[in-house]
Motif scaffolding. Structure first.
Motif, short mmCIF file in Angstrom:
data_model
loop_
_atom_site.label_atom_id
_atom_site.label_comp_id
_atom_site.label_asym_id
_atom_site.label_seq_id
_atom_site.Cartn_x
_atom_site.Cartn_y
_atom_site.Cartn_z
N ARG A 118 8.39 -8.22 -6.83
CA ARG A 118 7.47 -7.47 -7.51
C ARG A 118 7.91 -6.38 -8.04
N LEU A 119 7.41 -6.07 -9.10
CA LEU A 119 7.86 -4.58 -9.60
C LEU A 119 7.28 -3.70 -8.76
N ASN A 150 1.96 3.18 -10.77
CA ASN A 150 0.87 3.74 -10.10
C ASN A 150 1.66 4.87 -9.24
N GLY A 201 5.61 -0.22 -7.40
CA GLY A 201 5.05 0.87 -7.92
C GLY A 201 4.55 0.58 -9.43
N PHE A 202 4.18 -0.85 -9.51
CA PHE A 202 3.27 -1.12 -10.61
C PHE A 202 2.14 -2.02 -10.08
N HIS A 225 0.94 -1.19 0.17
CA HIS A 225 -0.03 -0.07 -0.05
C HIS A 225 0.84 1.18 0.18
N ARG A 245 -5.06 -2.29 -7.48
CA ARG A 245 -6.35 -3.09 -7.22
C ARG A 245 -7.40 -2.54 -8.22
N TYR A 258 3.63 -9.81 -20.26
CA TYR A 258 3.17 -9.94 -18.82
C TYR A 258 2.43 -8.85 -18.46
#
Ligand code: ACO
Length: 427
Positions: free
Chosen positions: A300-301, A361, A303-304, A264, A307, A352
């Motif tokens: 995980r990337l 985001n 900032g990408f 988050h 939800r 992907y």
């Protein structure tokens, strides 16, 4: 279009009302589901569940649209300041000049924090994460302001709101000053809300504070972009905590804790850490893309993905532009920004990421601006909390004024069925 949804189960037919919101989105009202069918729904992560009716923020994830009280985020970020947006979110309308001045005056009147609070802050080691400190201090405010809010009194409600809006920037500044070993100071009532926050954070004991319009404008914009985002994880935490009639300050403290997580608000810190790690490792963005796609790798990337936004995050667009402008205006050359841009380009063309609708985001670029503004990495999520404060307050106020029931989800139990107790000697 029918205004009823039919559920058929075990030869029986049940009808549930379908309601349309003001933006013509549909929802099945299942309030009577359990009493009529004996069943519940299961929806981990609440991906399909509306927890409340709300008038505050509208977002359309498919169209990449975000509005506060009907106003587009693009216009607000361009034309309003943070305090106007706070007023709008909390009370529903943009303030006129007089309302805004009174609001600011009332906030300023509450901008002292009991000196005893410094002792609580003193108890934390310097190494403590500022989010933990902020959450604790926000909760501790209740000890110094023990009267509970009478929600049927508009005056009481207003007072509690200006109180937290006055004291929170002090706590934000103190968490950073503690970490940097700077004296804990108060603000200057002659300054604007955001400028005052900036001064409280950065004023050196032996140097006159000099304001920089580019920095203050960028900060103002960032705070506006973060100010609300409907029923996200931290806002839901605030609403659900407040739904037990716990007070405003502790409900906010719950929101701060929820925001801290890297999935988050904590993502803004994680993004910079990731970009720095990629730089240290030679700057090969393709290598990290492969890691992100590998299901056996936890990476995980950061900032990408989002939800709700499955097209683009409108806040990321505004922030990306602002990041370019701020870095140029301040004359900062940051290799991290080049890595971010290259990573974005690779991801936007990668099958992907395209298939899964994974876009940058808000957090992908916010950390870069915070860095340019001289804000330490561990403070990024604290700045997010500062921005989100009016949204949390607005959501808490709405929840209380609508007399929402206590939030208490059910579960599908998958544990052991009854078994007789085994005495210690038989185990
Ligand atoms: N990197 C790589 N793969 C990803 C990423 C990512 N950042 N995000 C999602 N995916 C993949 C998932 O592995 C999953 O793949 P699968 O279908 O093959 O199993 C698919 O995309 C869907 O992802 P979910 O995790 O199911 O999506 P969800 O909506 O639950 O999660 C979240 C959204 C938490 C934001 C996620 O995208 C993520 O972890 N992103 C990185 C952290 C981040 O930037 N958080 C900030 C969010 S913005 C904010 O809070 C202000």
């Amino acid at each position: 279009m029918s205004d009823k949804a039919i559920l058929e189960y075990d030869g029986k037919r049940y009808e549930f009302p379908v309601i349309k919101d003001t933006e013509n989105e549909l929802a099945i009202d299942i309030k009577s589901l359990r009493s009529s069918t004996g069943m519940i729904t299961i929806d981990p992560g609440f991906k399909n569940t509306g927890s409340c009716e709300s008038e505050i923020t509208f977002l359309d994830g498919e169209k990449g649209m975000l509005r506060y009280r009907g106003y587009a985020i693009e216009e607000l970020a361009e034309k309003a300041d943070f305090l106007e947006v706070a007023y709008l979110l909390i009370f529903g309308e943009l303030p006129n000049k007089e309302q805004l001045e009174t609001f600011h005056e009332d906030i300023k009147a509450e901008s002292q924090v009991d000196e005893e609070m410094k002792k609580i802050l003193d108890g934390f080691p310097k190494s403590a994460h500022p989010m933990g400190v902020l959450s604790s201090l926000t909760s501790a405010l209740i000890a110094f302001n023990p009267t509970s809010v009478n929600i049927s009194s508009e005056k009481d409600m207003y007072h509690a709101i200006v109180k937290i809006l006055g004291k929170f920037p002090v706590l934000v500044a103190w968490t950073m000053r503690k970490k940097k070993g700077l004296p804990l100071d108060y603000g200057d009532d002659n300054l604007g809300y955001v400028e005052n926050l900036h001064k409280m954070m950065f004023k050196k004991p032996s140097k006159e504070y000099k304001s920089n319009k580019i920095v203050i404008d960028a900060l103002d914009k960032l705070l506006i972009l973060h100010a609300d985002h409907e029923q996200n994880c931290s806002t839901s935490a605030v609403r659900i905590t407040g739904s037990s009639h716990a007070g405003l300050f502790v409900s906010l403290s719950a929101g701060i804790s929820a925001l801290w997580g890297p999935l988050h608000g904590g993502a803004n810190q994680a993004v910079i850490e990731m970009l720095e790690a990629i730089k240290e490792d030679g700057g090969d963005t393709h290598k990290y893309m492969d890691k992100a796609k590998d299901k056996n790798d936890e990476f995980r990337l950061m900032g990408f993905g989002h939800r709700v936004y499955k097209n683009f995050d409108p806040r990321a667009r505004i922030i990306k532009k602002a990041a370019d402008e701020v870095l140029e205006d301040l004359g900062i050359v940051d290799p991290i920004l080049d890595i971010a841009k290259s990573l974005e380009k690779v991801a936007l063309e990668d099958e992907y990421f395209v298939e899964r609708n994974l876009y940058p985001n808000v957090d992908f670029y916010s950390g870069i601006i915070y860095r340019a503004l001289g804000i330490p990495r561990e403070m990024f999520t604290v700045m997010f909390a500062m921005g989100r404060l009016p949204g949390w307050i607005a959501q808490w106020r709405e929840m209380r004024l609508r007399h929402e029931p206590i939030g208490r989800p059910r579960q599908v139990y998958i544990g052991k069925t009854y078994r007789p107790f085994k005495p210690l000697e038989e185990r």
